[in-house]
Design a protein around this motif. Structure first.
Motif, mmCIF file in Angstrom:
data_model
loop_
_atom_site.group_PDB
_atom_site.id
_atom_site.type_symbol
_atom_site.label_atom_id
_atom_site.label_comp_id
_atom_site.label_asym_id
_atom_site.label_seq_id
_atom_site.Cartn_x
_atom_site.Cartn_y
_atom_site.Cartn_z
ATOM 1 N N THR A 162 51.710 -1.793 94.264
ATOM 2 C CA THR A 162 51.980 -2.961 93.428
ATOM 3 C C THR A 162 52.771 -2.501 92.207
ATOM 4 N N PRO A 163 53.328 -3.432 91.439
ATOM 5 C CA PRO A 163 54.010 -3.016 90.200
ATOM 6 C C PRO A 163 53.086 -2.249 89.248
ATOM 7 N N PHE A 164 51.808 -2.613 89.202
ATOM 8 C CA PHE A 164 50.851 -1.876 88.375
ATOM 9 C C PHE A 164 50.726 -0.436 88.857
ATOM 10 N N ASP A 165 50.728 -0.239 90.169
ATOM 11 C CA ASP A 165 50.655 1.121 90.720
ATOM 12 C C ASP A 165 51.850 1.953 90.277
ATOM 13 N N TRP A 166 53.053 1.386 90.363
ATOM 14 C CA TRP A 166 54.248 2.127 89.969
ATOM 15 C C TRP A 166 54.233 2.423 88.475
ATOM 16 N N TRP A 167 53.797 1.461 87.669
ATOM 17 C CA TRP A 167 53.716 1.674 86.229
ATOM 18 C C TRP A 167 52.748 2.821 85.931
ATOM 19 N N LEU A 168 51.607 2.810 86.581
ATOM 20 C CA LEU A 168 50.600 3.850 86.380
ATOM 21 C C LEU A 168 51.124 5.219 86.832
ATOM 22 N N ILE A 169 51.814 5.265 87.948
ATOM 23 C CA ILE A 169 52.376 6.528 88.432
ATOM 24 C C ILE A 169 53.375 7.085 87.427
ATOM 25 N N ILE A 170 54.241 6.254 86.905
ATOM 26 C CA ILE A 170 55.250 6.713 85.946
ATOM 27 C C ILE A 170 54.603 7.207 84.654
ATOM 28 N N VAL A 171 53.684 6.420 84.100
ATOM 29 C CA VAL A 171 53.056 6.792 82.834
ATOM 30 C C VAL A 171 52.216 8.061 82.982
ATOM 31 N N LEU A 172 51.392 8.125 84.016
ATOM 32 C CA LEU A 172 50.548 9.308 84.198
ATOM 33 C C LEU A 172 51.377 10.555 84.502
ATOM 34 N N SER A 173 52.470 10.392 85.228
ATOM 35 C CA SER A 173 53.335 11.533 85.512
ATOM 36 C C SER A 173 53.993 12.052 84.236
ATOM 37 N N LEU A 174 54.455 11.143 83.399
ATOM 38 C CA LEU A 174 55.048 11.554 82.128
ATOM 39 C C LEU A 174 54.046 12.300 81.260
ATOM 40 N N VAL A 175 52.861 11.741 81.124
ATOM 41 C CA VAL A 175 51.831 12.375 80.288
ATOM 42 C C VAL A 175 51.476 13.750 80.849
ATOM 43 N N ALA A 176 51.245 13.835 82.145
ATOM 44 C CA ALA A 176 50.860 15.112 82.748
ATOM 45 C C ALA A 176 51.960 16.159 82.591
ATOM 46 N N ALA A 177 53.208 15.774 82.808
ATOM 47 C CA ALA A 177 54.307 16.733 82.708
ATOM 48 C C ALA A 177 54.531 17.193 81.270
ATOM 49 N N LEU A 178 54.324 16.298 80.325
ATOM 50 C CA LEU A 178 54.523 16.683 78.933
ATOM 51 C C LEU A 178 53.396 17.564 78.414
ATOM 52 N N ILE A 179 52.213 17.447 78.993
ATOM 53 C CA ILE A 179 51.084 18.279 78.580
ATOM 54 C C ILE A 179 51.169 19.674 79.208
ATOM 55 N N MET A 180 51.750 19.768 80.391
ATOM 56 C CA MET A 180 51.829 21.055 81.094
ATOM 57 C C MET A 180 52.562 22.102 80.269
ATOM 58 N N ARG A 181 52.091 23.350 80.354
ATOM 59 C CA ARG A 181 52.743 24.465 79.669
ATOM 60 C C ARG A 181 53.374 25.459 80.632
ATOM 61 N N LYS A 182 52.780 25.617 81.839
ATOM 62 C CA LYS A 182 53.281 26.584 82.817
ATOM 63 C C LYS A 182 53.223 25.970 84.208
ATOM 64 N N TRP A 183 54.054 26.486 85.108
ATOM 65 C CA TRP A 183 54.127 25.962 86.471
ATOM 66 C C TRP A 183 52.811 26.018 87.240
ATOM 67 N N PRO A 184 51.961 27.034 87.052
ATOM 68 C CA PRO A 184 50.705 27.055 87.817
ATOM 69 C C PRO A 184 49.770 25.873 87.517
ATOM 70 N N GLN A 185 50.024 25.147 86.446
ATOM 71 C CA GLN A 185 49.204 23.976 86.113
ATOM 72 C C GLN A 185 49.627 22.728 86.896
ATOM 73 N N TRP A 186 50.689 22.814 87.643
ATOM 74 C CA TRP A 186 51.255 21.671 88.351
ATOM 75 C C TRP A 186 50.267 21.008 89.310
ATOM 76 N N PRO A 187 49.609 21.723 90.222
ATOM 77 C CA PRO A 187 48.664 21.044 91.127
ATOM 78 C C PRO A 187 47.480 20.403 90.393
#
Length: 107
Positions: A14-39
């Motif tokens: 749904t549009p809510f699903d896509w919004w949530l995927i985008i927001v959570l992906s942005l937050v997770a990627a911006l918090i990450m410091r090193k590649w091993p944290q990716w999974p």
């Protein structure tokens, strides 16, 4: 019922699903410091994605037992492939955002 596999997958988001995927992906990627944290970042984002409907429904006055049933059924009703695709989308989106952050960021 579904003409193609693409239609089945598209109806799983749904549009809510896509919004949530985008927001959570942005937050997770911006918090990450090193590649091993990716999974771990993708797994946490996926968990928050699974729990978000429960807290949203609970905040809007739906009883917790029904809200929990809704959150769990959200992962099951559209088929297991959509659940796996959801996790794959998180992995790809977080990886791409983190790569761009490392490549074009200040340091």
């Amino acid at each position: 019922m579904y003409d193609t596999m693409g239609d089945r997958l598209a109806s799983g988001f749904t549009p809510f699903d896509w919004w949530l995927i985008i927001v959570l992906s942005l937050v997770a990627a911006l918090i990450m410091r090193k590649w091993p944290q990716w999974p771990a970042a993708a797994a946490i984002a996926f968990f928050v994605d699974a729990a978000a409907p429960f807290f949203y429904r609970w905040a809007t006055g739906i009883p917790p037992d029904f809200a929990f049933d809704f959150a769990i059924s959200r992962l099951d009703e559209r088929g297991g492939i959509v659940v796996l695709l959801r996790l794959s989308i998180y992995m790809i989106a977080i990886g791409a955002i983190y790569w761009a952050k490392r490549r074009y960021g200040r340091g």
